[in-house]
Design an enzyme around this catalytic site. Structure first.
Site, short mmCIF file in Angstrom:
data_model
loop_
_atom_site.label_atom_id
_atom_site.label_comp_id
_atom_site.label_asym_id
_atom_site.label_seq_id
_atom_site.Cartn_x
_atom_site.Cartn_y
_atom_site.Cartn_z
N ARG A 21 0.84 -1.20 0.00
CA ARG A 21 0.00 0.00 0.00
C ARG A 21 0.88 1.25 0.00
NH1 ARG A 21 -4.21 0.58 4.46
NH2 ARG A 21 -4.94 2.26 3.08
N CYS A 33 -0.73 6.28 9.07
CA CYS A 33 -1.15 5.02 8.46
C CYS A 33 -2.21 5.37 7.42
CB CYS A 33 -1.66 4.04 9.52
SG CYS A 33 -2.99 4.71 10.56
#
Length: 281
Positions: free
Chosen positions: A180, A238
């Site tokens: 990601r 995050c």
């Protein structure tokens, strides 16, 4: 102040269950099924625990432009603490399904209020039940109390503050999985990639067989990542400001206090299409 302030082991907590000053908070949650954690809580939970829902209780979902799990305001959160019967002198323990990321979100919320006696159950519900320790299926009706406090906003950053600190040479640690971070496999947010200048350390690297690594190991790994910088020169992020909290817990466990949280994280960063985006390593 004495008490558990980072992690507590199941065997230790089991001895303290029932103490009036020990308050337990169940933080189990699943992104793909937001009601699964609460349903599991009703089936079984640690004796005396209350349930904290990530969206409803640990975020302010009415805010826009602040990521998928916007940081709540202190007045609303402290009101919930009072409703759960949690006071400023209580020993609080949070747990989730095992990896500790959702429990760490609660831990950071409490830490930002200045509450020292708060810990995450190492190994969470999974380890607790694997040891055959007692569980309950009757929700506790807490005696409400009053909790007042304000968040330490110096450790809570928005996107503009992150940009300024990056330009000043601080370190931004992204807790998402490497694919990601590189922009190769984005299945949650509408834009793939990462904040230019960030470095990647998946939060799962803080664990070994479902429990946090020893403090000395965590200290070695984070110091290698910091490259000589102090912890208060580091920021964590995050996807939405949840799993980044795992890094704050791990760093404090390693004796590295003072890192800051980018509350909106990647989902907040991309809310403004003018902000730059990087891909790859």
């Amino acid at each position: 102040m004495s008490g558990w302030n980072t992690l507590v082991q199941a065997e230790t907590l089991a001895i303290a269950i029932g103490r009036p000053d020990v308050k337990l908070v169940d933080c189990r949650f699943t992104l793909t099924n937001p009601m699964a954690g609460e349903s599991a809580f009703l089936v079984g939970h640690l004796p005396g625990a209350v349930y904290a829902h990530l969206d409803r209780d640990l975020s302010d979902m009415k805010r826009t432009g602040a990521g998928r799990h916007p940081w709540p305001d202190a007045a609303t959160f402290t009101q919930k603490l009072g409703e759960w019967g949690i006071g400023p002198d209580d020993q609080v323990v949070a747990y989730d399904d095992g990896d500790g990321s959702h429990a760490a979100r609660f831990w950071v919320l409490m830490r930002m209020l200045g509450h020292e006696k708060v810990a995450v159950l190492d190994g969470g519900w999974s380890r607790w039940t694997s040891l055959g320790l007692s569980v309950d299926s009757t929700p506790r009706k807490p005696i409400t109390t009053r909790y007042t406090g304000a968040f330490d906003t110096t450790r809570l950053l928005d996107a503009d503050q992150v940009q300024q600190r990056l330009a000043a040479g601080e370190l931004l640690i992204d807790a998402r999985a490497a694919d990601r971070f590189r922009g190769e496999n984005e299945m949650i947010d509408r834009v793939a990639g990462h904040v230019p200048g960030a470095v990647n350390r998946h939060f799962a690297k803080n664990l070994d067989h479902g429990k946090f690594k020893p403090p000395a190991d965590l200290a070695d790994e984070f110091r290698e990542l910091l490259l000589g910088k102090h912890a208060d020169e580091a920021m964590v992020m995050c996807g939405s400001g949840v799993t980044a909290c795992h890094h704050l817990l791990a760093m404090e466990r390693a004796g590295l206090r003072g890192a800051r949280l980018f509350t909106g994280s990647w989902s907040g960063w991309i809310s403004d299409p003018a902000r730059p985006i990087a891909t790859g390593d």
